[in-house]
Design a protein around this motif. Structure first.
Motif: not given
Length: 323
Positions: A180-183, A89-91, A131-132
């Motif tokens: 902490n980022e999605w690529y 959930q945090g990711a 924050v996303r």
């Protein structure tokens, strides 16, 4: 081991299809034979069809029909599932809601005592979510679906510090979660090369009817490692780099996008890297200088000497200004 954990362990033994004597179960779980029979009574009262047969070929077994029932988990496994959900959930994991629903189904099947124990064990850990943008989750779902179906998508993408976003067609090969980022790792039709795209910088995504084939055995994490290796100045010779410092400072050094690929050993007070000498000489002195006295270079002496020289040059530069 707690009562319910022992009962579940005994249930796992019986689910194997073998017959066990009460003494064998007691020896395996390090409990008394009397306790084994108490657990059998408790399992039977809960609807588990445990059968105790006497005689030479007798033993304790479980009926075939029950061995097809869903899995059971002990308290530590249940805690791990709940904690894993918190990390997911945090990711910003795109299927966090589905994961939560599955977890609730597991929890609903627990005894009241187990639910209380699970709540107690998992109440002490939380994951603070970065924050996303709200659009990231649907974008991740769309990208994963496109990767699974082998479908080209058209995206509007804004690079870092770019004034305007650009439109391009990409073949998404896979997703990776890093720092902490999605690529999205994808073949870009405009540049005719594989590129990485930060998902939170995608302003719009539209599927197309064009299909593609993902390279065999493609791995997004392997791609990231390969990109880092290509940033090396040469193939060798290699040098062992040993750095001492406080734990939080070493975390920052080891978490650097380039350095983390060369980490070979880590303790609370020391980190070791293996890197080619040309890359070390070109990039590390300036980078490690930024940590000042918070770290100490133990090896190699060549790197230690270069940082001393840079420190003297900086000191001399400001001494000249003072004159």
């Amino acid at each position: 081991m707690a009562k319910w954990d022992n009962m579940l362990s005994m249930l796992w033994m019986l689910r194997s299809g073998r017959k066990f004597t009460a003494a064998q179960i007691a020896d395996s779980l390090e409990i008394s034979v009397r306790t084994v029979y108490r657990y059998i009574d408790a399992l039977c009262a809960s609807g588990v069809p445990v059968v105790a047969e006497s005689g030479h070929d007798g033993g304790i077994r479980i009926l075939e029909s029950f061995r097809e029932t869903p899995l059971f988990f002990n308290s530590v496994e249940l805690k791990a599932l709940v904690d894993a959900f918190k990390f997911a959930q945090g990711a910003g994991y795109p299927y966090a809601e589905e994961l939560e629903s599955a977890l609730k189904k597991v929890e609903n099947g627990l005894h009241e005592e187990q639910r209380h124990d699970l709540s107690r064990q998992t109440s002490g850990m939380d994951v603070i979510s970065p924050v996303r943008p709200p659009s990231v989750v649907p974008l991740l779902r769309d990208l994963e679906e496109a990767a699974k179906e082998g479908r080209t998508v058209r995206i509007v993408y804004r690079k870092a510090n770019a004034e305007q976003a650009s439109e391009r067609a990409v073949d998404p090969y896979g997703l990776a979660y890093d720092r902490n980022e999605w690529y999205a790792v994808a073949f870009c039709h405009r540049s005719q090369a594989v590129r990485t795209f930060r998902v939170d910088r995608i302003a719009r995504l539209e599927p197309t009817e064009t299909r593609f084939e993902t390279p065999e055995r493609f791995s997004a994490s392997a791609y990231f490692r390969d990109q880092s290796n290509r940033g090396r100045e040469a193939d060798g010779p290699l040098a062992v780099i040993r750095i001492e410092g406080e734990q939080d400072v070493l975390n920052e050094v080891c978490g650097h996008w380039h350095m983390r690929h060369y980490l070979t050993e880590r303790t609370d007070r020391e980190a070791r890297f293996l890197l080619d000498v040309p890359t070390m000489n070109k990039y590390l002195p300036t980078y490690l200088m930024s940590f000042g006295t918070a770290i100490r270079i133990r090896e190699p002496l060549e790197l230690q000497r270069r940082i001393r020289e840079m420190a003297r040059e900086i000191a001399q530069h400001y001494e000249d200004d003072a004159d």
